[in-house]
Design a protein around this motif. Structure first.
Motif, PDB file in Angstrom:
ATOM      1  N   GLN A 100       0.857  -1.184   0.000  1.00 51.66           N
ATOM      2  CA  GLN A 100       0.000   0.000   0.000  1.00 51.66           C
ATOM      3  C   GLN A 100       0.895   1.237   0.000  1.00 51.66           C
ATOM      4  OE1 GLN A 100      -3.073  -1.702  -0.927  1.00 51.66           O
ATOM      5  NE2 GLN A 100      -3.561   0.357  -0.226  1.00 51.66           N
ATOM      6  N   VAL A 101       0.322   2.396  -0.272  1.00 58.06           N
ATOM      7  CA  VAL A 101       1.093   3.637  -0.285  1.00 58.06           C
ATOM      8  C   VAL A 101       1.858   3.765   1.033  1.00 58.06           C
ATOM      9  CG1 VAL A 101       0.989   6.148  -0.399  1.00 58.06           C
ATOM     10  CG2 VAL A 101      -0.559   4.773  -1.804  1.00 58.06           C
ATOM     11  N   ASP A 102       3.158   3.966   0.955  1.00 52.74           N
ATOM     12  CA  ASP A 102       3.972   4.140   2.160  1.00 52.74           C
ATOM     13  C   ASP A 102       3.836   5.588   2.610  1.00 52.74           C
ATOM     14  OD1 ASP A 102       5.931   4.314   4.139  1.00 52.74           O
ATOM     15  OD2 ASP A 102       7.192   2.808   3.149  1.00 52.74           O
ATOM     16  N   VAL A 103       2.789   5.824   3.391  1.00 54.13           N
ATOM     17  CA  VAL A 103       2.460   7.191   3.800  1.00 54.13           C
ATOM     18  C   VAL A 103       3.600   7.805   4.599  1.00 54.13           C
ATOM     19  CG1 VAL A 103       0.876   8.596   5.170  1.00 54.13           C
ATOM     20  CG2 VAL A 103      -0.019   6.731   3.749  1.00 54.13           C
ATOM     21  N   GLU A 104       4.252   7.009   5.448  1.00 51.97           N
ATOM     22  CA  GLU A 104       5.337   7.541   6.280  1.00 51.97           C
ATOM     23  C   GLU A 104       6.481   8.072   5.422  1.00 51.97           C
ATOM     24  OE1 GLU A 104       8.383   6.116   9.852  1.00 51.97           O
ATOM     25  OE2 GLU A 104       6.801   4.780   9.155  1.00 51.97           O
ATOM     26  N   VAL A 105       6.920   7.299   4.452  1.00 53.91           N
ATOM     27  CA  VAL A 105       8.035   7.714   3.607  1.00 53.91           C
ATOM     28  C   VAL A 105       7.641   8.892   2.719  1.00 53.91           C
ATOM     29  CG1 VAL A 105       9.462   7.044   1.633  1.00 53.91           C
ATOM     30  CG2 VAL A 105       9.272   5.531   3.614  1.00 53.91           C
ATOM     31  N   VAL A 106       6.474   8.791   2.089  1.00 56.77           N
ATOM     32  CA  VAL A 106       6.050   9.868   1.192  1.00 56.77           C
ATOM     33  C   VAL A 106       5.874  11.170   1.960  1.00 56.77           C
ATOM     34  CG1 VAL A 106       4.248  10.651  -0.382  1.00 56.77           C
ATOM     35  CG2 VAL A 106       5.003   8.273  -0.452  1.00 56.77           C
ATOM     36  N   THR A 107       5.291  11.091   3.158  1.00 57.97           N
ATOM     37  CA  THR A 107       5.114  12.293   3.968  1.00 57.97           C
ATOM     38  C   THR A 107       6.453  12.847   4.415  1.00 57.97           C
ATOM     39  OG1 THR A 107       2.971  11.507   4.756  1.00 57.97           O
ATOM     40  CG2 THR A 107       4.021  13.250   6.029  1.00 57.97           C
ATOM     41  N   GLU A 108       7.388  11.966   4.747  1.00 57.27           N
ATOM     42  CA  GLU A 108       8.730  12.408   5.131  1.00 57.27           C
ATOM     43  C   GLU A 108       9.383  13.225   4.019  1.00 57.27           C
ATOM     44  OE1 GLU A 108      12.464  12.927   6.922  1.00 57.27           O
ATOM     45  OE2 GLU A 108      10.539  12.389   7.803  1.00 57.27           O
ATOM     46  N   LEU A 109       9.144  12.824   2.769  1.00 57.64           N
ATOM     47  CA  LEU A 109       9.762  13.519   1.641  1.00 57.64           C
ATOM     48  C   LEU A 109       8.992  14.750   1.204  1.00 57.64           C
ATOM     49  CD1 LEU A 109      10.788  10.433  -0.535  1.00 57.64           C
ATOM     50  CD2 LEU A 109      12.349  12.062   0.557  1.00 57.64           C
ATOM     51  N   THR A 110       7.681  14.767   1.402  1.00 57.99           N
ATOM     52  CA  THR A 110       6.856  15.819   0.803  1.00 57.99           C
ATOM     53  C   THR A 110       6.052  16.642   1.803  1.00 57.99           C
ATOM     54  OG1 THR A 110       4.863  14.441   0.543  1.00 57.99           O
ATOM     55  CG2 THR A 110       6.525  14.305  -1.199  1.00 57.99           C
ATOM     56  N   GLY A 111       5.958  16.202   3.042  1.00 58.46           N
ATOM     57  CA  GLY A 111       5.000  16.791   3.981  1.00 58.46           C
ATOM     58  C   GLY A 111       5.126  18.279   4.200  1.00 58.46           C
ATOM     59  N   ASN A 112       6.343  18.803   4.254  1.00 58.61           N
ATOM     60  CA  ASN A 112       6.538  20.231   4.506  1.00 58.61           C
ATOM     61  C   ASN A 112       6.938  21.000   3.252  1.00 58.61           C
ATOM     62  OD1 ASN A 112       6.063  19.976   7.336  1.00 58.61           O
ATOM     63  ND2 ASN A 112       8.131  19.124   7.567  1.00 58.61           N
ATOM     64  N   ALA A 113       6.756  20.358   2.119  1.00 58.82           N
ATOM     65  CA  ALA A 113       7.228  20.957   0.868  1.00 58.82           C
ATOM     66  C   ALA A 113       6.212  21.920   0.278  1.00 58.82           C
ATOM     67  CB  ALA A 113       7.541  19.855  -0.143  1.00 58.82           C
ATOM     68  N   ALA A 114       6.733  22.865  -0.503  1.00 53.44           N
ATOM     69  CA  ALA A 114       5.873  23.826  -1.197  1.00 53.44           C
ATOM     70  C   ALA A 114       5.751  23.485  -2.674  1.00 53.44           C
ATOM     71  CB  ALA A 114       6.432  25.235  -1.023  1.00 53.44           C
ATOM     72  N   TRP A 115       6.275  22.312  -3.079  1.00 55.53           N
ATOM     73  CA  TRP A 115       6.268  21.949  -4.492  1.00 55.53           C
ATOM     74  C   TRP A 115       5.263  20.821  -4.761  1.00 55.53           C
ATOM     75  CZ3 TRP A 115       7.915  17.085  -3.476  1.00 55.53           C
ATOM     76  CH2 TRP A 115       8.912  16.897  -2.506  1.00 55.53           C
ATOM     77  N   PRO A 116       4.768  20.730  -6.003  1.00 56.25           N
ATOM     78  CA  PRO A 116       3.845  19.656  -6.369  1.00 56.25           C
ATOM     79  C   PRO A 116       4.597  18.376  -6.702  1.00 56.25           C
ATOM     80  CG  PRO A 116       4.192  21.062  -8.254  1.00 56.25           C
ATOM     81  CD  PRO A 116       4.971  21.688  -7.106  1.00 56.25           C
ATOM     82  N   TRP A 117       3.887  17.253  -6.627  1.00 59.21           N
ATOM     83  CA  TRP A 117       4.534  15.981  -6.950  1.00 59.21           C
ATOM     84  C   TRP A 117       3.531  15.011  -7.572  1.00 59.21           C
ATOM     85  CZ3 TRP A 117       2.654  11.907  -3.815  1.00 59.21           C
ATOM     86  CH2 TRP A 117       2.029  12.285  -2.623  1.00 59.21           C
ATOM     87  N   THR A 118       4.102  14.131  -8.383  1.00 54.72           N
ATOM     88  CA  THR A 118       3.351  13.063  -9.040  1.00 54.72           C
ATOM     89  C   THR A 118       3.642  11.757  -8.321  1.00 54.72           C
ATOM     90  OG1 THR A 118       3.642  14.156 -11.201  1.00 54.72           O
ATOM     91  CG2 THR A 118       3.024  11.818 -11.214  1.00 54.72           C
ATOM     92  N   PHE A 119       2.581  11.022  -7.978  1.00 58.18           N
ATOM     93  CA  PHE A 119       2.769   9.653  -7.479  1.00 58.18           C
ATOM     94  C   PHE A 119       2.789   8.751  -8.695  1.00 58.18           C
ATOM     95  CE2 PHE A 119       1.713   5.603  -5.477  1.00 58.18           C
ATOM     96  CZ  PHE A 119       2.483   5.649  -4.322  1.00 58.18           C
ATOM     97  N   ASP A 120       3.817   7.913  -8.802  1.00 55.55           N
ATOM     98  CA  ASP A 120       4.022   7.215 -10.071  1.00 55.55           C
ATOM     99  C   ASP A 120       3.329   5.850 -10.112  1.00 55.55           C
ATOM    100  OD1 ASP A 120       5.651   5.446  -8.681  1.00 55.55           O
ATOM    101  OD2 ASP A 120       7.485   5.950  -9.755  1.00 55.55           O
ATOM    102  N   HIS A 121       3.783   5.001 -11.030  1.00 51.43           N
ATOM    103  CA  HIS A 121       3.136   3.722 -11.301  1.00 51.43           C
ATOM    104  C   HIS A 121       3.058   2.788 -10.103  1.00 51.43           C
ATOM    105  CE1 HIS A 121       2.349   4.027 -15.561  1.00 51.43           C
ATOM    106  NE2 HIS A 121       3.582   4.432 -15.804  1.00 51.43           N
ATOM    107  N   ALA A 122       3.645   3.162  -8.980  1.00 55.37           N
ATOM    108  CA  ALA A 122       3.508   2.348  -7.776  1.00 55.37           C
ATOM    109  C   ALA A 122       2.042   2.068  -7.469  1.00 55.37           C
ATOM    110  CB  ALA A 122       4.187   3.034  -6.590  1.00 55.37           C
ATOM    111  N   ILE A 123       1.158   3.010  -7.802  1.00 53.42           N
ATOM    112  CA  ILE A 123      -0.262   2.795  -7.511  1.00 53.42           C
ATOM    113  C   ILE A 123      -0.805   1.560  -8.231  1.00 53.42           C
ATOM    114  CG2 ILE A 123      -1.161   4.262  -9.390  1.00 53.42           C
ATOM    115  CD1 ILE A 123      -3.338   5.153  -7.304  1.00 53.42           C
ATOM    116  N   ASP A 124      -0.250   1.247  -9.369  1.00 52.08           N
ATOM    117  CA  ASP A 124      -0.732   0.095 -10.138  1.00 52.08           C
ATOM    118  C   ASP A 124      -0.274  -1.228  -9.533  1.00 52.08           C
ATOM    119  OD1 ASP A 124      -1.971   1.790 -11.969  1.00 52.08           O
ATOM    120  OD2 ASP A 124      -0.177   1.932 -13.224  1.00 52.08           O
TER     121      ASP A 124
END
Length: 231
Positions: A100-124
């Motif tokens: 499942q989406v690794d919320v902890e890791v993704v939030t660690e990388l993006t949580g305080n960011a001001a930039w947009p991001w694409t979640f890639d083919h991992a969803i598939d």
């Protein structure tokens, strides 16, 4: 709005040709075996310097969709380097031990960011794709989800992706359709409101990543997306 065309590039020459052909944005990778890996900061800087359109580098240090704390530290360093060279946003996708989406890791990388991001083919590759979509829609900064509708790509996942959008039309605004995309898919996806598409091999002679991006092939996709009905 006109369709957004993102092209996967590896080099500055790829970037120049993609922009010449009408690309709106670039995804920059360092290598494309398996799921792809991050570009070296110097290579990213050369790509950024060769074009004027937005660029999003891939954040991934190894094959697969798993990572660990040590790699996250290294990824933070890459983020800093890429931003210093003009990255507009990022592409990333990490799964936990339950696929499942690794919320902890993704939030660690993006949580305080001001930039947009694409979640890639991992969803598939998620066990529960419905839950993955619910999770991503709540995550700060996630403005697109790169998907082929199936781990086997668009040829296998087109119908499921269209069905998902028909059940929840707001998903169409998040979809960045890619993964084995062919022109026929664009018309079907366009009918349900998808307006963002990614091409990689399709922009290269022989669909071969060892060949450079061909601006005339990119232009063909540009014309196709421009023919989508305005919404």
């Amino acid at each position: 709005m006109p369709g957004l065309l993102e092209v996967v590039v590896l080099t500055a020459e790829d970037a120049r040709r993609a922009e010449e052909g009408g690309a709106d944005r670039l995804m920059v990778v360092g290598g494309l075996t398996g799921q792809g890996t991050s570009p070296e900061p110097g290579a990213f800087a050369r790509v950024r310097g060769a074009c004027t359109i937005p660029v999003r580098p891939l954040l991934r240090l190894r094959e697969g969709y798993r990572t660990d704390g040590g790699e996250v530290t290294r990824l933070h360093g890459l983020v800093t380097s890429y931003l210093a060279e003009g990255a507009e946003g990022f592409v990333l996708g990490f799964l936990d031990g339950y696929s499942q989406v690794d919320v902890e890791v993704v939030t660690e990388l993006t949580g305080n960011a001001a930039w947009p991001w694409t979640f890639d083919h991992a969803i598939d590759h998620c066990i529960d794709v419905d839950q993955a979509w619910r999770t991503l829609r709540t995550m700060r900064g996630c403005d697109q989800v790169l998907t082929g509708g199936s781990s086997r790509g668009m040829a296998a996942g087109l119908e499921d992706l269209i069905a998902r959008i028909r059940l929840d039309p707001q998903i169409a605004g998040l979809v960045l359709a890619g993964g084995g995309l062919v022109p026929e898919h664009v018309a079907w996806l366009g009918r349900v409101g998808v307006r963002a598409f990614q091409v990689g091999r399709q922009a290269r002679p022989g669909r071969d990543f060892s060949a450079a991006v061909d601006s005339s092939l990119v232009r063909g996709w540009r014309i196709l997306l421009d023919s989508l009905p305005q919404r």
